[in-house]
Design a protein around this motif. Structure first.
Motif, PDB file in Angstrom:
ATOM      1  N   THR A  77      -2.789  12.079  -2.114  1.00 45.35           N
ATOM      2  CA  THR A  77      -2.219  11.281  -3.129  1.00 45.35           C
ATOM      3  C   THR A  77      -3.246  10.087  -3.371  1.00 45.35           C
ATOM      4  O   THR A  77      -3.529   9.914  -4.786  1.00 45.35           O
ATOM      5  CB  THR A  77      -0.955  10.573  -2.865  1.00 45.35           C
ATOM      6  OG1 THR A  77       0.140  11.581  -2.542  1.00 45.35           O
ATOM      7  CG2 THR A  77      -0.312   9.764  -3.833  1.00 45.35           C
ATOM      8  N   ASP A 156       2.847  16.043  -7.391  1.00 49.07           N
ATOM      9  CA  ASP A 156       2.566  15.639  -6.152  1.00 49.07           C
ATOM     10  C   ASP A 156       3.784  16.159  -5.445  1.00 49.07           C
ATOM     11  O   ASP A 156       4.715  15.962  -6.053  1.00 49.07           O
ATOM     12  CB  ASP A 156       2.496  14.249  -6.091  1.00 49.07           C
ATOM     13  CG  ASP A 156       1.784  13.673  -4.855  1.00 49.07           C
ATOM     14  OD1 ASP A 156       1.375  14.571  -3.825  1.00 49.07           O
ATOM     15  OD2 ASP A 156       1.457  12.614  -4.753  1.00 49.07           O
ATOM     16  N   GLU A 157       3.704  16.540  -4.186  1.00 46.81           N
ATOM     17  CA  GLU A 157       4.694  17.145  -3.380  1.00 46.81           C
ATOM     18  C   GLU A 157       5.317  18.031  -4.022  1.00 46.81           C
ATOM     19  O   GLU A 157       6.460  18.438  -4.044  1.00 46.81           O
ATOM     20  CB  GLU A 157       5.585  16.022  -2.931  1.00 46.81           C
ATOM     21  CG  GLU A 157       4.736  14.830  -2.042  1.00 46.81           C
ATOM     22  CD  GLU A 157       5.758  14.066  -1.230  1.00 46.81           C
ATOM     23  OE1 GLU A 157       6.586  14.452  -0.581  1.00 46.81           O
ATOM     24  OE2 GLU A 157       5.292  12.680  -1.120  1.00 46.81           O
ATOM     25  N   ARG A 261      -0.596   7.585   6.652  1.00 43.98           N
ATOM     26  CA  ARG A 261       0.485   7.059   5.972  1.00 43.98           C
ATOM     27  C   ARG A 261       1.405   6.376   7.372  1.00 43.98           C
ATOM     28  O   ARG A 261       1.973   5.167   7.104  1.00 43.98           O
ATOM     29  CB  ARG A 261       1.442   8.164   5.622  1.00 43.98           C
ATOM     30  CG  ARG A 261       2.911   7.442   5.274  1.00 43.98           C
ATOM     31  CD  ARG A 261       3.523   7.933   4.174  1.00 43.98           C
ATOM     32  NE  ARG A 261       2.860   8.655   3.148  1.00 43.98           N
ATOM     33  CZ  ARG A 261       3.053   9.821   2.350  1.00 43.98           C
ATOM     34  NH1 ARG A 261       4.499  10.351   2.607  1.00 43.98           N
ATOM     35  NH2 ARG A 261       2.382  10.547   1.808  1.00 43.98           N
TER      36      ARG A 261
END
Ligand SMILES: Nc1ncnc2c1ncn2[C@@H]1O[C@H](COP(=O)(O)OP(=O)(O)O)[C@@H](O)[C@H]1O
Ligand SMILES: [Mg+2]
Length: 407
Positions: A77, A156-157, A261
């Protein structure tokens, strides 16, 4: 002392401490999940590859659709946002009519909400209900055509939306052609946390979407340590975070796969704990406590926010674990799930879709599901619950519908 005395004293003490002490943070925002750092470390190859694929936009040409893959916290991301931000600065200077749209499909949660959000980024408001998916998509295409804009859509995702729904809407976006858009183009950048995700896509959609592919490998412990050290410089006052705390943080974040993350989250929560205790350092104790608290919250939140069928499957896993902990095969699971769905008057999904959702639960770290090919079950596959039963049960109970069948 009067009845109200002690509690007032406690509050005074808390407030005074906050006023009189300096925060250990310089800027806690740089530890937020959506922060884009100035230096992205160890991703030069991905940044330049991604930049080269998108660069034709600057001459008004359509770039290839791209797929970015990698486990959570591998920088997908952040790299996508960083490169597109830099490109957009150039696009503005060149006065090109090109727009970047960004959607996280998991946060959007349904295909329809995803379209509403895309519409909003193009300044059109789609009604919250009442349109079919393809009508909503056509309104978006019409708007692009009217405005004569080229669009790059970052999904995204993207694995979330495909596993929990179907890929028809993606098909519409890959199929939309020059004519429909009056000579303008749409390019799609899909980002997936699941490397096996391709198996759940219809071959037509897959070939349309993955004209180019890029893989993001997990970080090593040393890389995580460097990323943390760099972030600490802007997040905390000098000397606040001990060296051993950084090391522990990096090694915890690397325990499954090198997940930046998790590393940054640990650091943020540890910092908040330290500050709340009035400590002026962040030490290994804070990291350990942060790790426990993040794990508990994460599992609970993940389960609570699953779509209905995800929860039903998990309820079926739970029922199977309680009946025979050693032997949850997918056949039993599917029959548990089907009868639970029927008892709620919900149409059960096909085995193929269930298999996709199980793989999503695996990616989320809730179950251990066997690797399957072509999105199909094998007969002898075993599924394991990898989080505490009581957390699953407690999170599922929060859903009224599901709690009625858990009894
Ligand atoms: N190479 C990197 N350098 C600096 N920070 C990074 C790097 N990779 C990831 N991060 C940080 O780690 C967190 C997670 O990264 P993200 O891009 O969201 O991972 P993914 O999308 O692959 O799950 C973010 O806070 C991001 O700022
Ligand atoms: Mg991401």
């Amino acid at each position: 002392m009067g009845a109200a005395g002690p509690s007032n004293d406690v509050l005074d003490e808390i407030f005074n401490r906050t006023i009189n002490s300096r925060s250990i943070f310089l800027n806690r925002d740089v530890l937020r999940n959506d922060y884009i750092p100035d230096h992205i470390l160890f991703r030069d190859d991905q940044i330049s590859q991604f930049g080269s694929i998108l660069a034709p936009i600057l001459r008004g040409n359509k770039p290839s659709n791209i797929f970015l893959y990698g486990k959570t916290g591998t920088g997908k991301t952040v790299v996508a946002r960083y490169v597109t931000k830099k490109l957009y600065e150039r696009i503005l200077k060149l006065n090109l009519n090109t727009k970047f749209l960004y959607i996280n499909t998991r946060l959007a949660s349904t295909q329809y909400k995803m379209l509403v959000e895309l519409g909003a980024q193009l300044d059109i408001s789609l009604p919250f209900t009442g349109l079919s998916l393809s009508e909503a998509a056509s309104r978006i295409f019409d708007k692009m055509k009217r405005d004569g804009i080229n669009t790059i859509i970052i999904l995204d995702e993207i694995d979330y939306i495909v596993k929990n729904y179907d890929d028809n809407i993606l098909y519409e976006f890959t199929r939309v052609n020059n004519e429909l858009l009056n000579g303008n183009f749409i390019s799609i950048i899909g980002i997936s946390n699941d490397l096996k995700f391709k198996e759940y896509l219809d071959p037509r959609v897959l070939s349309g979407l993955s004209e180019e592919e890029m893989v993001f490998p997990p970080y090593t412990v040393d890389e995580l340590e460097a990323i943390l050290t760099d972030r600490i410089k802007t997040a905390f006052r000098p000397g606040v975070v001990s060296e051993s705390a950084v090391k522990l943080c990096a090694s915890l974040a690397a325990s499954e796969h090198g997940d930046a993350r998790r590393a940054v989250d640990l650091l943020r929560v540890a910092g908040e704990l330290a500050e709340r205790e009035g400590s002026d350092v962040v030490d290994t104790d804070h990291i350990t406590k942060a790790s426990r608290s993040i794990e508990r919250d994460r599992t609970y939140e993940v389960i609570r926010s699953l779509p209905l069928h995800g929860k039903l499957i998990l309820a079926a896993v739970l029922a199977a674990v309680l009946a025979a902990p050693e032997d949850i095969n997918t056949g039993r699971l599917y029959s548990n799930y089907t009868s639970m769905a029927r008892s709620l008057g919900v149409e059960p999904l096909t085995q193929r879709r269930i298999s996709g959702i199980l793989s999503e639960l695996d990616v989320l770290g809730v179950v251990n599901a066997p690797v399957v090919s072509n999105g199909r079950f094998g007969r002898s596959k075993r599924v394991k619950l990898v989080v505490p039963r009581e957390v699953v049960s407690r999170a599922l109970q929060e859903d009224e519908l599901i709690s009625s069948i858990l009894k």
